[in-house]
Design a protein around this motif. Structure first.
Motif, short mmCIF file in Angstrom:
data_model
loop_
_atom_site.label_atom_id
_atom_site.label_comp_id
_atom_site.label_asym_id
_atom_site.label_seq_id
_atom_site.Cartn_x
_atom_site.Cartn_y
_atom_site.Cartn_z
N UNK A 30 1.05 -1.07 -0.09
CA UNK A 30 0.49 -0.44 0.07
C UNK A 30 0.93 1.08 -0.01
N UNK A 31 2.01 1.32 0.34
CA UNK A 31 2.89 2.51 0.58
C UNK A 31 3.63 2.53 -1.23
N UNK A 32 3.61 1.93 -1.95
CA UNK A 32 4.02 2.10 -2.85
C UNK A 32 3.09 2.97 -3.68
N UNK A 33 2.07 1.63 -3.53
CA UNK A 33 0.33 2.07 -4.95
C UNK A 33 0.16 3.52 -3.69
N UNK A 34 0.16 3.77 -2.61
CA UNK A 34 -0.52 4.66 -2.53
C UNK A 34 -0.07 6.01 -2.64
N UNK A 35 1.06 5.40 -1.67
CA UNK A 35 1.43 7.27 -1.77
C UNK A 35 2.62 7.57 -3.03
N UNK A 36 3.21 6.41 -4.46
CA UNK A 36 3.45 6.75 -5.57
C UNK A 36 2.32 7.77 -6.58
N UNK A 37 0.70 7.80 -5.80
CA UNK A 37 0.06 7.76 -7.14
C UNK A 37 -1.21 8.93 -6.88
N UNK A 38 -0.43 9.22 -5.19
CA UNK A 38 -1.05 10.12 -4.84
C UNK A 38 -0.79 11.86 -5.64
N UNK A 39 -1.75 12.88 -5.07
CA UNK A 39 -1.26 13.70 -6.17
C UNK A 39 -0.41 14.28 -6.17
#
Length: 256
Positions: A30-39
């Motif tokens: 979730x770190x990679x997915x969420x923090x990569x694609x957050x605004x």
């Protein structure tokens, strides 16, 4: 709603290290997915392989003629022979050849090598159909120090490795032209990975991608990509953490 939930989970300590994406041969948390694609996120090295795998599965190279290599392969090519990763590069090239309709990689259309240089994503491209070495970059141009210092090394190392791996020097790479295609440009320091991925997904030498999307579309593309990756039918990770997020109401986000 799901986009915002994944970003919340990316900052929730007891959840953030769980796998958000579990694909064949690749995964990310979730770190990679969420923090990569957050605004304001910068795409990391763990997420790009998931895109590459999805592109592979959605339209197999035997049909598309397109091969998307994991980012470590681009780095290995650029740094060869300083970091001797010949075996890894050979495994990747030969695996790609076996996925081709003709079982010959040079009869494919395009090879894409997404690579992160000094925290900036570019895509090195070998196009056999149009006989091109192309560099897809949403920020730097051909006269920048980054490209002047890496362009010929990328090309020369690729040719050298090709001859070693396929035991041939008959492919006439000398006639391939160097090209910097027209691509949309980013207006900040964080969007390069989103640009690189979108460009890698749709680029063709005959297209002017500036007419297809711009920096104004990037936030929408971030949301699209997160949902497409997470809800892809071949993602075997537990999706209930996200789909039930708003109903459960028992996750507390830690501050960034």
């Amino acid at each position: 709603m799901h986009y915002n939930s994944i970003i919340e989970l990316a900052y929730t300590k007891r959840i953030q290290r769980k796998y958000a994406l579990t694909y064949s041969m690749v995964h990310c948390n979730y770190v990679s997915l969420g923090q990569s694609l957050m605004p304001t996120g910068h795409i990391d090295n763990f997420l790009i392989p998931c895109f590459c795998r999805k592109f592979f599965e959605d339209r197999h190279p035997s049909i598309s003629g397109r091969h998307h290599f994991f980012p470590n392969i681009g780095e290995y090519i650029l740094n060869y022979p300083k970091d001797d990763k010949l075996r890894s590069i050979a495994t990747s090239f030969l695996g790609a050849a076996s996925a081709s309709r003709s079982k010959r990689l040079d009869l494919s259309n395009t090879l894409f090598f997404p690579t992160c240089l000094d925290n900036h994503w570019i895509v090195f491209v070998v196009n056999f159909k149009w006989k091109l070495f192309a560099f897809l970059d949403s920020f730097y141009d051909k006269d920048s120090y980054l490209h002047k210092s890496t362009r010929e090394k990328f090309i020369n190392n690729f040719i050298k490795l090709w001859e070693i791996i396929f035991q041939t020097d008959q492919h006439n790479f000398k006639i391939f032209k160097r090209m910097y295609p027209h691509v949309p440009k980013q207006n900040n320091g964080n969007d390069c990975g989103v640009f690189a991925t979108k460009i890698m997904e749709i680029w063709d030498p005959t297209l002017d991608l500036r007419k297809i999307f711009s920096h104004e579309d990037i936030q929408h593309i971030r949301i699209q990509y997160m949902n497409q990756l997470f809800f892809w039918k071949k993602n075997t990770a537990d999706k209930s953490l996200v789909t039930g997020f708003n109903l459960q109401g028992n996750f507390v986000s830690d501050p960034p």
